[in-house]
Design an enzyme around this catalytic site. Structure first.
Site, mmCIF file in Angstrom:
data_model
loop_
_atom_site.group_PDB
_atom_site.id
_atom_site.type_symbol
_atom_site.label_atom_id
_atom_site.label_comp_id
_atom_site.label_asym_id
_atom_site.label_seq_id
_atom_site.Cartn_x
_atom_site.Cartn_y
_atom_site.Cartn_z
ATOM 1 N N LEU A 24 -16.343 26.931 21.822
ATOM 2 C CA LEU A 24 -15.237 27.005 20.870
ATOM 3 C C LEU A 24 -14.413 25.728 20.993
ATOM 4 O O LEU A 24 -13.563 25.584 21.873
ATOM 5 C CB LEU A 24 -14.389 28.244 21.145
ATOM 6 C CG LEU A 24 -15.139 29.593 21.078
ATOM 7 C CD1 LEU A 24 -14.191 30.737 21.404
ATOM 8 C CD2 LEU A 24 -15.799 29.796 19.731
ATOM 9 N N ASP A 25 -14.676 24.793 20.103
ATOM 10 C CA ASP A 25 -14.085 23.459 20.173
ATOM 11 C C ASP A 25 -12.601 23.494 19.794
ATOM 12 O O ASP A 25 -12.222 24.100 18.792
ATOM 13 C CB ASP A 25 -14.845 22.527 19.218
ATOM 14 C CG ASP A 25 -14.233 21.147 19.152
ATOM 15 O OD1 ASP A 25 -14.328 20.413 20.152
ATOM 16 O OD2 ASP A 25 -13.641 20.810 18.102
#
Length: 591
Positions: free
Chosen positions: A241-242
């Site tokens: 999850l950037d």
């Protein structure tokens, strides 16, 4: 109890938890409206889910971090196919998992401005290539879901006035004070765009081409949940999850780590666990340590892993100063993780070496000195804005190999320093990730830096397959020294249950020039010692202080350093930048 009854019970529990979270985010009316849509996603994915994923990680798990085109050749093969070929030949017994950095259609930021989440960049290959890799290695895919490209279908429909996408983005009043917003960039927070409704300003945390999504509109959440399940269906074992900390916006706050952000991640975790058991979420939040580990949640309800961001700058500081004192103190302070969480450790990646995570560990003067050393070694320093108009170092842009070395070092010294750093990475609690340019001993890419003008390009080289294979065939080349050093470490590590990501870690301080720790678990025990200085260091300690028997015969798994045991006392001498993993018993080092 019948299998269907078990699934129904789990589904009911999940429904209750989901509804509670959705109410906390959107209120009960919207929660009751969207819950059936989320349940439908879960049931559809569950019926198609893969069943060959392991539920958790162990000492054999090592992730290779790479762009899809980090290695290429001129024979017409797609870069993802070339990567598959290289890894199948050189690393099948070294790494277990592959993190392909954003491999989707994109417009800027080397893939982090995604224009189509579900289409592989045609210049890299296609989903067939990705799924083929996923059959050989565990696969990590990026969910770049804080923002989308300005050229994405969603944003183009917004510009055109499509009612479906009217609320997918934050339309902002530029006259309002946004001074409280935490900024990771020096670019403007708001970007003016022309739409069919006239000029509007939209929220752009990272760049004018990266338009932040508006999660207060529930359709955005539904679309993103569907995307995560799509990645799982394509074989992802891990989903990264950037920049997830910036997901929720609320004026008057820093717009980072807000309660709604955590609630959204908890929804993601529930949906993933229910639909595709074995898929793990990893949060990427380049922030101070306590903020970072908040994404573990309760230990069961948010991220399975968090990036261990203090480790790269603290390890670099140790090698630059010849003292592991602060690194050892920080390692000693780490709280134990739950059985269902651990740290994702790394030293180098596609990004630079972030220094925000050590704000409360290193002084400003120490960070400034580290930054000056990086510049002396040919690197760059990227800054961020502070309240009041000041700037501060945000990340150090340099090949990690060049960061720990000195300009006059020969290849053997460079390799020794770098492998000392990598031994720290592979010793400490958590699951390690190794950047492909670390595995292959890549130095600063000045051509890439000049070509793009972006500091991060200095550590994002594109390598020719044939040049790499020639260098690896030369035993004295820097690439070969580094690669074979990794091979030695990784072959030893995967055989030791003590290196399981959740195994016990205990720091054993002996000398500030040495990082000394014990890992134990699964009936196994390893004493790891790394000399971060150029000096020879003689050490003495008691067997019992390390958990060994007084008459232990200690064997070194990774080098020729010997430990002499006499009457329960251990004595040894570590050469400059030398390392050792000692165990009781029968094994010798793999060199």
């Amino acid at each position: 109890m019948a299998r269907q009854d078990i699934e129904d019970t789990v589904s009911q529990e999940t429904q209750i938890q989901l509804r509670s979270l959705l109410i906390s985010i959107y209120g009960s009316a919207i929660a009751d409206n969207i819950l059936p849509r989320i349940e439908a996603l879960i049931e559809k994915t569950r019926s198609e889910a893969r069943t060959n994923r392991s539920e958790w990680v162990d000492e054999t798990d090592v992730v290779l971090i790479t762009y899809g085109n980090s290695i290429t050749e001129d024979d017409g093969r797609a870069p993802l196919e070339v990567l598959d070929s290289f890894l199948s030949q050189y690393a099948p017994d070294l790494i277990s998992d592959v993190h392909i950095l954003p491999c989707f259609a994109w417009t800027s930021d080397d893939g982090f401005s995604v224009s189509d989440y579900r289409t592989i960049d045609p210049s890299l290959g296609g989903w067939t290539d990705v799924e083929r890799l996923a059959k050989k290695f565990g696969l990590m895919l990026d969910a770049v879901i804080n923002h989308v490209s300005s050229q994405s279908l969603w944003f183009q429909r917004f510009i055109e006035g499509d009612p479906k996408y009217r609320n997918y983005f934050h339309v902002c009043d530029p006259t309002i004070d946004y001074g409280a917003v935490v900024r990771p960039r020096t670019s403007p927070l708001l970007t003016r765009i022309e739409t069919k409704q006239g000029a509007q300003h939209v929220w752009t945390t990272f760049s004018e081409d990266q338009i932040d999504l508006n999660y207060s509109h529930p359709d955005v959440l539904i679309d993103i949940l569907g995307l995560l399940l799509f990645y799982a269906s394509k074989g992802a074992r891990f989903i990264r999850l950037d920049a997830i900390g910036y997901l929720w916006k609320e004026l008057g706050t820093g717009c980072i780590h807000l309660p709604e952000t955590h609630a959204v991640i908890q929804v993601m975790r529930l949906v993933i666990d229910a639909a595709t058991p074995g898929v793990m979420l990893i949060t990427e939040t380049n922030v101070p340590h306590q903020e970072n580990i908040s994404y573990f949640g309760s230990g069961t309800n948010e991220a399975h892993m968090v990036y261990q961001f203090p480790l790269p700058p603290l390890t670099l500081h140790s090698l630059q100063t010849g003292s592991g004192h602060q690194l050892s103190e920080w390692l000693d302070s780490l709280p134990p993780t739950s059985p269902q969480t651990t740290y994702f450790n790394f030293l180098s990646s596609h990004d630079g070496i972030g220094v925000r995570p050590v704000e409360n560990i290193l002084s400003r003067e120490e960070v400034a000195k580290m930054a000056r050393r990086v510049e002396e070694n040919g690197g760059k320093v990227s800054a961020r804005d502070l309240p009041g108009g000041e700037t501060a170092p945000y990340e150090l842009n340099i090949s990690y190999l060049d960061a720990v070395a000195a300009p006059g070092d020969d290849d053997k010294t460079r390799a020794a320093k770098f492998l000392a750093a990598e031994t720290i990475l592979l010793s400490v609690v958590g699951m390690p990730g190794i950047y492909i340019h670390s595995l292959l001993g890549t130095q600063n890419d000045y051509d890439g830096l000049q070509r793009t003008g972006r500091n991060r390009s200095i550590n994002r080289a594109k390598l020719d397959l044939h040049a790499i294979t020639r260098a690896l065939a030369e035993p004295e080349s820097l690439r070969s020294l580094v690669f074979e050093g990794h091979r030695n470490l990784l072959a030893a590590r995967r055989q030791r249950p003590a290196f399981c990501p959740n195994s016990m870690q205990r720091i054993v301080p002996l000398d500030d020039r040495v990082v000394s720790l014990v890992r134990a678990g699964g009936g196994d025990r390893v004493w790891a010692i790394i000399n971060v200085s150029a000096q020879s260091v003689t050490l003495q300690t008691k067997c019992r202080d390390l958990g060994f028997q007084d008459d232990a015969s200690l064997m070194n798994l990774i080098s020729d350093i010997e430990a002499h045991v006499n009457s329960g006392q251990i004595a040894l001498t570590l050469r400059g930048y030398s390392t050792a993993w000692f165990v009781e018993g029968e094994e010798t080092h793999n060199e």
